[in-house]
Design a protein around this motif. Structure first.
Motif, PDB file in Angstrom:
ATOM      1  N   CYS A  33       0.837  -1.183   0.000  1.00  0.00           N
ATOM      2  CA  CYS A  33       0.000   0.000   0.000  1.00  0.00           C
ATOM      3  C   CYS A  33       0.874   1.235   0.000  1.00  0.00           C
ATOM      4  O   CYS A  33       1.416   1.634   1.007  1.00  0.00           O
ATOM      5  N   ARG A  34       0.990   1.899  -1.168  1.00  0.00           N
ATOM      6  CA  ARG A  34       1.969   2.990  -1.266  1.00  0.00           C
ATOM      7  C   ARG A  34       1.527   4.217  -0.485  1.00  0.00           C
ATOM      8  O   ARG A  34       2.323   5.042  -0.073  1.00  0.00           O
ATOM      9  N   ARG A  35       0.215   4.379  -0.320  1.00  0.00           N
ATOM     10  CA  ARG A  35      -0.238   5.571   0.396  1.00  0.00           C
ATOM     11  C   ARG A  35      -0.129   5.380   1.899  1.00  0.00           C
ATOM     12  O   ARG A  35      -0.224   6.307   2.666  1.00  0.00           O
ATOM     13  N   CYS A  36       0.029   4.148   2.307  1.00  0.00           N
ATOM     14  CA  CYS A  36      -0.079   3.854   3.728  1.00  0.00           C
ATOM     15  C   CYS A  36       0.859   2.703   4.069  1.00  0.00           C
ATOM     16  O   CYS A  36       0.414   1.588   4.272  1.00  0.00           O
ATOM     17  N   PRO A  37       2.174   2.951   4.036  1.00  0.00           N
ATOM     18  CA  PRO A  37       3.131   1.859   4.195  1.00  0.00           C
ATOM     19  C   PRO A  37       3.070   1.184   5.571  1.00  0.00           C
ATOM     20  O   PRO A  37       3.368   0.010   5.691  1.00  0.00           O
ATOM     21  N   CYS A  38       2.647   1.904   6.579  1.00  0.00           N
ATOM     22  CA  CYS A  38       2.492   1.285   7.890  1.00  0.00           C
ATOM     23  C   CYS A  38       1.111   0.658   7.969  1.00  0.00           C
ATOM     24  O   CYS A  38       0.343   0.681   7.025  1.00  0.00           O
ATOM     25  N   ASN A  39       0.780   0.076   9.095  1.00  0.00           N
ATOM     26  CA  ASN A  39      -0.544  -0.498   9.273  1.00  0.00           C
ATOM     27  C   ASN A  39      -1.490   0.501   9.932  1.00  0.00           C
ATOM     28  O   ASN A  39      -2.325   0.138  10.730  1.00  0.00           O
ATOM     29  N   CYS A  40      -1.345   1.774   9.595  1.00  0.00           N
ATOM     30  CA  CYS A  40      -2.193   2.767  10.244  1.00  0.00           C
ATOM     31  C   CYS A  40      -3.607   2.682   9.693  1.00  0.00           C
ATOM     32  O   CYS A  40      -3.879   2.017   8.713  1.00  0.00           O
ATOM     33  N   MET A  41      -4.496   3.382  10.312  1.00  0.00           N
ATOM     34  CA  MET A  41      -5.920   3.425   9.956  1.00  0.00           C
ATOM     35  C   MET A  41      -6.124   3.869   8.513  1.00  0.00           C
ATOM     36  O   MET A  41      -5.478   4.804   8.058  1.00  0.00           O
ATOM     37  N   PHE A  42      -7.047   3.193   7.811  1.00  0.00           N
ATOM     38  CA  PHE A  42      -7.482   3.727   6.512  1.00  0.00           C
ATOM     39  C   PHE A  42      -8.175   5.056   6.776  1.00  0.00           C
ATOM     40  O   PHE A  42      -8.955   5.183   7.706  1.00  0.00           O
ATOM     41  N   LYS A  43      -7.902   6.043   5.947  1.00  0.00           N
ATOM     42  CA  LYS A  43      -8.589   7.332   6.101  1.00  0.00           C
ATOM     43  C   LYS A  43      -9.825   7.401   5.206  1.00  0.00           C
ATOM     44  O   LYS A  43     -10.807   8.046   5.511  1.00  0.00           O
ATOM     45  N   LYS A  44      -9.734   6.695   4.055  1.00  0.00           N
ATOM     46  CA  LYS A  44     -10.842   6.766   3.093  1.00  0.00           C
ATOM     47  C   LYS A  44     -10.962   5.443   2.341  1.00  0.00           C
ATOM     48  O   LYS A  44      -9.958   4.887   1.904  1.00  0.00           O
ATOM     49  N   ILE A  45     -12.188   4.951   2.213  1.00  0.00           N
ATOM     50  CA  ILE A  45     -12.460   3.684   1.517  1.00  0.00           C
ATOM     51  C   ILE A  45     -13.445   3.930   0.376  1.00  0.00           C
ATOM     52  O   ILE A  45     -14.430   4.665   0.540  1.00  0.00           O
ATOM     53  N   LEU A  46     -13.179   3.303  -0.770  1.00  0.00           N
ATOM     54  CA  LEU A  46     -14.141   3.324  -1.884  1.00  0.00           C
ATOM     55  C   LEU A  46     -14.986   2.066  -1.821  1.00  0.00           C
ATOM     56  O   LEU A  46     -14.460   0.974  -1.597  1.00  0.00           O
ATOM     57  N   ILE A  47     -16.279   2.215  -2.025  1.00  0.00           N
ATOM     58  CA  ILE A  47     -17.193   1.078  -2.007  1.00  0.00           C
ATOM     59  C   ILE A  47     -17.568   0.740  -3.447  1.00  0.00           C
ATOM     60  O   ILE A  47     -18.252   1.508  -4.121  1.00  0.00           O
ATOM     61  N   ALA A  48     -17.083  -0.428  -3.910  1.00  0.00           N
ATOM     62  CA  ALA A  48     -17.297  -0.841  -5.303  1.00  0.00           C
ATOM     63  C   ALA A  48     -18.564  -1.681  -5.389  1.00  0.00           C
ATOM     64  O   ALA A  48     -18.523  -2.850  -5.776  1.00  0.00           O
ATOM     65  N   ASN A  49     -19.690  -1.084  -5.013  1.00  0.00           N
ATOM     66  CA  ASN A  49     -20.955  -1.807  -5.033  1.00  0.00           C
ATOM     67  C   ASN A  49     -22.102  -0.805  -4.964  1.00  0.00           C
ATOM     68  O   ASN A  49     -21.869   0.406  -4.989  1.00  0.00           O
TER      69      ASN A  49
END
Ligand code: MV4
Length: 494
Positions: A33-49
């Motif tokens: 995950c290039r935007r989030c190399p650590c295991n930190c919290m996701f800031k934004k999720i896309l819902i593909a549904n």
């Protein structure tokens, strides 16, 4: 805020395409995950549904403090996921192939919105290993198992072999793909008739044939082969001993990235029509805590061994002697996940997101799994009661029931339009009771108080199922609906 209330969301992708620009795919990025190399919290999720499951994922994100991006087709411009997501991006015309199944369009939206992860919901791209691979290549976390696992479970005879090798009970049958109808006959003599031939790439009952005698085997084998080749582009078949009037029972599992896998118990899903489930419940009336713990234990060990991560469902058939046999595994969150949530108090979608962020199981679950009470789900489909054909159109009145122990998962609303392009599921009515009797009477009264006008729905059918003496006694198997309609036809002919 996005959505119709805040003006029209920008139709980014169709306009980009009309200018002759290809949908953007960022390749050659380092793995992970290039935007989030650590295991930190996701800031934004896309819902593909779309529909109720898109809204369900938005609910989980809101509670976790994660921003959401809805993608939508032109037919879903006025949908609730678009309204309740923080951002919304139109990805194309109504047809699935041009919108929700258009991988470059979905990935482009994720790139434009700069999300760390994509939740696929169920159906659509949820079990598409190639899509999961494209996500990872683009440095976007796919919320689900690794693509290799999805690919393994998609090849049903390989999944069967993997489960058998790990000690999960399976039905007697062929080893691997059957090369010819001659080989099929050999296996059939070994296993004993009746047998069932199944498509390796199958699911949903397509490419399946029940064979009761040696004489009819060659023709049925060929028919299954060409049906599978046509439907899945792969004519590979395998074979199992046929179970008469089985129950369909499935186990919910969760896995973290450290090899911890837990079982959340079973769901009874025998009430279905044409391989579409209609009503699900948990626990199964045929389950004991001994069998639940034994099968759950075997599954955890097996799935940990193959590196299973995130939510999954392991499907079994139960025969008349109450023995369980593995048939398939689904590598996604399922439509009927709420019945497990109601009896375990575990939020499965929140769990999926936390596990995808690399959280450890102990931080996701906060204690052992306990099963309390009984839950039932009725799938409310927009369809004609006799023809079972989709019933699209405008909902003119909508009154969902409420009260103690009642949950509704839906994206439908009064004056809203059900488009004709998609799945007919418009709502899930879920109830919980202290025991099965309370859950049944609660469901009956909730169905009585559920008003949907302007389109046909399965609500009247569910009211009849809930009044059926066999259903009330827990006497259900996969032939329940067939027999249910046969009896009604007889009675109306009298
Ligand atoms: C079976 C079976 C009996 N014996 N396999 C249908 C869909 C696919 N996922 C598995 N299916 C079945 N496999 C053996 N060895 C009966 C069915 C089946 C069924 C299974 C689950 C729920 C509904 C069903 C309806 C008809 C047949």
């Amino acid at each position: 805020m996005g959505g119709p209330g805040a003006g029209e969301a920008p139709a980014l992708l169709p306009s980009a395409r009309s200018k002759g620009q290809p949908a953007r795919l960022v390749l050659n990025e380092p793995e992970g995950c290039r935007r989030c190399p650590c295991n930190c919290m996701f800031k934004k999720i896309l819902i593909a549904n779309r529909g109720e499951i898109a809204l369900r994922v938005i609910c989980a994100c809101k509670e976790l403090g994660i921003r959401t991006v809805a993608i939508y087709s032109e037919a879903d411009r006025h949908s609730l996921p678009v309204r309740f997501a923080d951002e919304a991006i139109c990805i194309g015309p109504p047809q699935l192939a041009q919108s929700y199944l258009n991988i470059p369009a979905v990935i482009s939206a994720a790139e434009i919105a700069n999300v760390e992860a994509i939740h696929p919901g169920y159906g659509l791209l949820a079990e598409n290993a190639n899509f999961a691979e494209v996500c990872e290549t683009c440095g976007i976390k796919f919320i689900g198992p690794p693509p290799e696992i999805t690919r393994l479970m998609g090849e049903k005879e390989k999944a069967r072999a993997a489960m058998r090798n790990a000690g999960v009970p399976i039905l007697p049958g062929s080893e691997g793909v059957i090369a010819s109808d001659g080989e099929a006959l050999e296996w059939a003599r070994q296993v004993g008739f009746p047998i069932i031939v199944k498509a390796s790439a199958g699911g949903g009952g397509r490419g399946m044939r029940i064979v009761r005698t040696a004489e009819e085997l060659p023709a049925l084998f060929k028919a299954a082969q060409s049906e599978a080749a046509g439907a899945f582009g792969n004519g590979d078949l395998y074979m199992e001993k046929y179970v008469e009037r089985p129950r369909h029972i499935e186990f919910q599992v969760l896995g973290d990235t450290y090899g911890n896998v837990v079982s959340l118990g079973e769901r009874e899903c025998s009430i279905q029509r044409r391989h579409q489930k209609l009503l699900e419940e948990s626990p199964s009336t045929q389950m004991t805590s001994e069998v639940r713990d034994r099968i759950g234990g075997i599954l955890c060990k097996t799935l940990s061994g193959i590196g299973y991560v995130n939510a999954g469902t392991v499907e079994f058939l139960m025969d008349q002697d109450r023995r369980l046999y593995f048939i398939e595994m689904n590598t996604r969150i399922q439509v009927e996940h709420p019945v497990t949530e109601m009896v375990t108090d575990v939020d499965l979608v929140k769990s999926q997101i936390l596990l995808a962020m690399g959280e450890r199981m102990e931080n996701v679950l906060h204690g052992p799994i306990v099963h309390r009470g009984h839950a039932i789900e009725c799938r409310i489909n927009a369809e004609h009661p006799e023809k079972f054909t989709p019933s699209a159109g405008k909902i003119t009145a909508f009154h969902p029931p409420g009260g103690t122990g009642v949950r509704i998962d839906t994206a439908a609303y009064a004056e809203g339009v059900i488009p004709p392009y998609y799945d007919s599921l418009i709502a899930k009515l879920i109830v919980r009771g202290k025991d099965r009797a309370e859950a049944v009477s609660r469901m009956a009264r909730a169905l009585e108080m559920f008003i949907v006008e302007g389109i046909f729905t399965t609500i009247p059918l569910h009211r009849k199922i809930l009044a059926d003496p066999d259903f009330r006694a827990g006497r259900v198997d996969t032939t329940f609906i067939e027999r249910f309609f046969a009896v009604r036809k007889e009675e109306s002919a009298d």
